[in-house]
Design an enzyme around this catalytic site. Structure first.
Site, mmCIF file in Angstrom:
data_model
loop_
_atom_site.group_PDB
_atom_site.id
_atom_site.type_symbol
_atom_site.label_atom_id
_atom_site.label_comp_id
_atom_site.label_asym_id
_atom_site.label_seq_id
_atom_site.Cartn_x
_atom_site.Cartn_y
_atom_site.Cartn_z
ATOM 1 N N THR A 1 -8.956 1.616 2.735
ATOM 2 C CA THR A 1 -9.180 2.697 2.940
ATOM 3 C C THR A 1 -10.034 3.684 1.727
ATOM 4 O O THR A 1 -10.661 4.996 2.215
ATOM 5 C CB THR A 1 -7.836 3.077 3.389
ATOM 6 O OG1 THR A 1 -7.157 3.250 1.078
ATOM 7 C CG2 THR A 1 -6.836 2.444 3.062
ATOM 8 N N ASP B 1 -4.677 -13.235 3.475
ATOM 9 C CA ASP B 1 -6.368 -12.989 3.198
ATOM 10 C C ASP B 1 -6.554 -12.138 4.258
ATOM 11 O O ASP B 1 -6.713 -12.700 5.627
ATOM 12 C CB ASP B 1 -6.999 -13.835 2.522
ATOM 13 C CG ASP B 1 -8.212 -13.202 2.218
ATOM 14 O OD1 ASP B 1 -8.984 -11.637 2.582
ATOM 15 O OD2 ASP B 1 -9.166 -14.064 1.894
ATOM 16 N N LEU B 2 -6.997 -10.664 5.158
ATOM 17 C CA LEU B 2 -7.745 -10.448 5.809
ATOM 18 C C LEU B 2 -9.137 -11.317 6.104
ATOM 19 O O LEU B 2 -9.228 -10.655 7.209
ATOM 20 C CB LEU B 2 -7.823 -8.919 5.697
ATOM 21 C CG LEU B 2 -6.031 -8.027 6.354
ATOM 22 C CD1 LEU B 2 -5.939 -6.575 5.640
ATOM 23 C CD2 LEU B 2 -5.343 -8.997 7.160
ATOM 24 N N GLY C 1 0.333 -1.078 0.419
ATOM 25 C CA GLY C 1 0.134 -0.343 0.280
ATOM 26 C C GLY C 1 0.520 1.258 -0.104
ATOM 27 O O GLY C 1 2.404 1.074 -0.727
ATOM 28 N N LYS D 1 -12.414 1.882 11.456
ATOM 29 C CA LYS D 1 -11.307 1.765 12.032
ATOM 30 C C LYS D 1 -11.167 2.009 13.657
ATOM 31 O O LYS D 1 -9.951 1.344 14.195
ATOM 32 C CB LYS D 1 -10.284 2.986 11.603
ATOM 33 C CG LYS D 1 -10.247 2.476 9.896
ATOM 34 C CD LYS D 1 -8.980 1.166 9.648
ATOM 35 C CE LYS D 1 -7.838 2.016 9.904
ATOM 36 N NZ LYS D 1 -6.599 1.034 10.070
ATOM 37 N N THR E 1 -6.700 6.352 11.796
ATOM 38 C CA THR E 1 -6.814 7.502 11.577
ATOM 39 C C THR E 1 -7.055 8.336 12.448
ATOM 40 O O THR E 1 -7.968 8.272 13.280
ATOM 41 C CB THR E 1 -7.265 6.950 10.285
ATOM 42 O OG1 THR E 1 -7.769 7.498 9.383
ATOM 43 C CG2 THR E 1 -8.826 6.342 11.052
ATOM 44 N N ASP E 2 -6.929 9.935 11.371
ATOM 45 C CA ASP E 2 -7.343 11.005 12.152
ATOM 46 C C ASP E 2 -8.800 11.001 11.805
ATOM 47 O O ASP E 2 -9.806 11.457 12.895
ATOM 48 C CB ASP E 2 -7.015 12.080 11.222
ATOM 49 C CG ASP E 2 -7.167 11.935 9.501
ATOM 50 O OD1 ASP E 2 -7.009 11.012 9.535
ATOM 51 O OD2 ASP E 2 -7.005 13.101 9.046
ATOM 52 N N TYR F 1 -16.057 3.751 7.114
ATOM 53 C CA TYR F 1 -14.788 3.912 7.443
ATOM 54 C C TYR F 1 -14.156 4.034 9.229
ATOM 55 O O TYR F 1 -12.793 3.315 9.743
ATOM 56 C CB TYR F 1 -13.860 4.955 6.686
ATOM 57 C CG TYR F 1 -12.541 5.078 6.907
ATOM 58 C CD1 TYR F 1 -11.268 3.582 6.604
ATOM 59 C CD2 TYR F 1 -12.192 5.583 6.635
ATOM 60 C CE1 TYR F 1 -9.850 4.028 6.462
ATOM 61 C CE2 TYR F 1 -10.252 6.216 7.009
ATOM 62 C CZ TYR F 1 -9.766 4.971 6.986
ATOM 63 O OH TYR F 1 -8.408 4.918 7.059
HETATM 64 N N1 LIG Z 1 -5.359 6.564 3.027
HETATM 65 C C1 LIG Z 1 -5.059 7.507 4.075
HETATM 66 O O1 LIG Z 1 -6.058 8.376 3.776
HETATM 67 C C2 LIG Z 1 -4.764 7.314 4.976
HETATM 68 C C3 LIG Z 1 -5.466 8.739 6.125
HETATM 69 C C4 LIG Z 1 -5.024 7.818 7.683
HETATM 70 C C5 LIG Z 1 -4.722 6.864 7.895
HETATM 71 N N2 LIG Z 1 -4.510 5.648 7.057
HETATM 72 C C6 LIG Z 1 -4.023 3.953 7.828
HETATM 73 O O2 LIG Z 1 -3.009 3.832 7.619
HETATM 74 C C7 LIG Z 1 -2.372 2.347 6.645
HETATM 75 C C8 LIG Z 1 -2.332 2.533 5.305
HETATM 76 O O3 LIG Z 1 -2.675 3.227 4.316
HETATM 77 P P1 LIG Z 1 -2.611 3.269 2.950
HETATM 78 O O4 LIG Z 1 -3.401 4.450 2.030
HETATM 79 O O5 LIG Z 1 -1.777 2.817 2.853
HETATM 80 O O6 LIG Z 1 -4.264 2.105 1.847
HETATM 81 P P2 LIG Z 1 -3.970 1.161 0.344
HETATM 82 O O7 LIG Z 1 -3.085 2.466 -0.188
HETATM 83 O O8 LIG Z 1 -4.995 1.619 0.538
HETATM 84 O O9 LIG Z 1 -3.332 0.068 0.959
HETATM 85 C C9 LIG Z 1 -3.847 -0.635 1.625
HETATM 86 C C10 LIG Z 1 -3.258 -1.793 1.851
HETATM 87 O O10 LIG Z 1 -4.105 -3.384 2.873
HETATM 88 C C11 LIG Z 1 -3.558 -4.328 1.762
HETATM 89 N N3 LIG Z 1 -5.493 -5.560 2.264
HETATM 90 C C12 LIG Z 1 -6.428 -4.418 1.548
HETATM 91 N N4 LIG Z 1 -7.009 -5.700 2.123
HETATM 92 C C13 LIG Z 1 -6.776 -6.698 1.932
HETATM 93 C C14 LIG Z 1 -7.122 -7.510 2.390
HETATM 94 N N5 LIG Z 1 -8.556 -8.487 2.350
HETATM 95 N N6 LIG Z 1 -6.526 -9.375 3.153
HETATM 96 C C15 LIG Z 1 -4.728 -8.715 3.054
HETATM 97 N N7 LIG Z 1 -4.448 -7.505 3.007
HETATM 98 C C16 LIG Z 1 -5.514 -6.444 2.532
HETATM 99 C C17 LIG Z 1 -3.740 -3.607 0.033
HETATM 100 O O11 LIG Z 1 -2.690 -5.092 -0.192
HETATM 101 P P3 LIG Z 1 -3.012 -5.048 -1.700
HETATM 102 O O12 LIG Z 1 -3.599 -4.220 -2.186
HETATM 103 O O13 LIG Z 1 -2.095 -6.105 -2.065
HETATM 104 O O14 LIG Z 1 -4.419 -5.601 -2.163
HETATM 105 C C18 LIG Z 1 -2.715 -2.865 0.560
HETATM 106 O O15 LIG Z 1 -1.201 -3.504 0.427
HETATM 107 C C19 LIG Z 1 -3.723 2.036 6.777
HETATM 108 O O16 LIG Z 1 -4.562 1.419 8.001
HETATM 109 C C20 LIG Z 1 -5.263 3.031 7.048
HETATM 110 O O17 LIG Z 1 -6.154 2.541 7.558
HETATM 111 C C21 LIG Z 1 -4.625 6.272 5.520
#
Ligand SMILES: NC(=O)c1ccc[n+]([C@@H]2O[C@H](COP(=O)([O-])OP(=O)(O)OC[C@H]3O[C@@H](n4cnc5c(N)ncnc54)[C@H](OP(=O)(O)O)[C@@H]3O)[C@@H](O)[C@H]2O)c1
Length: 310
Positions: free
Chosen positions: A78, A52-53, A17, A144, A117-118, A140
């Site tokens: 996300t 697989d989550l 991700g 979380k 997350t915020d 969402y």
């Molecule tokens: N993006 C935001 O705006 C934001 C803001 C605040 C906090 N966060 C938090 O930061 C963390 C990282 O976010 P990110 O932006 O890096 O997310 P992202 O780019 O959407 O990546 C999500 C990751 O989760 C994996 N995933 C999704 N469904 C899955 C499943 N069923 N089984 C196994 N793996 C799975 C994906 O793997 P595949 O790609 O291989 O499916 C990917 O590696 C998360 O906890 C998110 O809640 C994000």
């Protein structure tokens, strides 16, 4: 890239991700033994392990087989709109899987760092501190927060690391400044929300903070974002200015005008004074982070043939 020398065995979920990919590179560079849990895409660092989550069996096997010192759980659903429309999937991936990871981390004797997350906050006041009451306004955020409850309840050694609007380069995920840069460099107008504030966080800085939380087995909840609260529109304007692109192409919009199905909280900027006082890897200001990020963004745009100031 800066490094946190860890020497520990890390199992990283979400390693492909936006945040996880950067974390994986930083952990590998810091000399960690790295196991990268992946799902739809193969990881680019570490030893791959399929996860697989949606399957508690898959979670149990991944942790039991690897017995990591630290689990960094950065995988999540996300997509805020998808979480609203498919609540069962959001619950499975963000809440129940996190609960299962917490249980298995305890069984394996691993310290768990859960990336949250915020959006657990309702956005009514901004500059949220760790002790402020969560009150999510969309599903969402709710899912979380349920993940956070699972960590507190079932893990033994744990840290909840809340971040905000991560950005960086990624081969598939276009983070907000990348979308802005691509639109403006193609002389396209872009509607940008003016009435939403967050604390945009460079994934390189975030990775250093998260790795330190793992290495030190930090206990409790910590806000790990940039130290700058800013609206989306102001953030876009800063990016445009740094790239020498036309800010006039940014069209201010309200959250309502964008037509999102899921409500976006007004101001979920985070107070990072606790992280600033207790971490060696400090939360950077937006200005500091952009100084590091903009050259790489310029490089990416130049490679794609886009027009930017050198
Ligand atoms: N993006 C935001 O705006 C934001 C803001 C605040 C906090 N966060 C938090 O930061 C963390 C990282 O976010 P990110 O932006 O890096 O997310 P992202 O780019 O959407 O990546 C999500 C990751 O989760 C994996 N995933 C999704 N469904 C899955 C499943 N069923 N089984 C196994 N793996 C799975 C994906 O793997 P595949 O790609 O291989 O499916 C990917 O590696 C998360 O906890 C998110 O809640 C994000």
């Amino acid at each position: 890239m800066e490094t946190v020398k860890t020497g520990m065995k890390i199992l990283l979920t979400g390693s492909t991700g936006l945040v996880g990919r950067e974390l994986a590179f930083a952990a590998a560079k810091g000399g960690s033994e790295l196991v990268c849990a992946h799902h739809a895409y193969p990881p680019e660092a570490g030893m791959p392990v399929l996860l697989d989550l949606g399957s508690s069996d898959s979670i149990r096997k991944a942790l039991a087989a690897n017995k990591p010192d630290v689990v960094i759980h950065a995988a999540a659903l996300t997509d805020v709109e998808k979480c609203e429309s498919d609540r069962e999937l959001a619950l499975a991936v963000n809440a129940r899987a996190t609960e299962a990871i917490a249980r298995e981390a305890k069984r394996a004797g691993s310290h768990l760092v859960y990336v949250s997350t915020d959006y657990v906050f309702d956005g009514s006041k901004g500059s949220y501190r760790e002790g402020d009451e969560p009150n999510p306004v969309n599903f969402y955020g709710r899912s979380k927060l349920m993940g956070e409850f699972g960590v507190e309840r079932f893990a033994d050694s744990w840290c909840i690391a809340r971040t905000s609007t991560p950005y960086g380069l990624h081969p598939r995920r276009k983070s907000f400044p990348v979308v802005v840069a691509e639109a403006l460099s193609a002389c396209r107008e872009m509607k940008v929300v003016a009435d939403q504030r967050t604390s945009p966080t460079h994934t390189a800085n975030l990775s250093m903070m998260i790795l330190e939380l793992g290495a030190r087995r930090f206990q409790g909840t910590l806000h790990v974002s940039s130290s700058t609260g800013i609206s989306r529109l102001e953030f876009a304007a800063r990016v445009a200015k740094e790239l020498g692109l036309d800010e006039g192409l940014l069209v201010p919009a309200s959250r309502e005008q964008v037509g999102w199905r899921a409500i976006r909280p007004k101001d979920t900027s985070l107070d990072v004074s606790k992280a600033a006082s207790c971490l060696a890897a400090k939360p950077e200001s937006l200005e500091e982070s952009l100084r590091k990020f903009i050259p790489s963004l310029k490089g990416q745009l130049a490679r794609s043939g886009a027009r930017v100031d050198k």
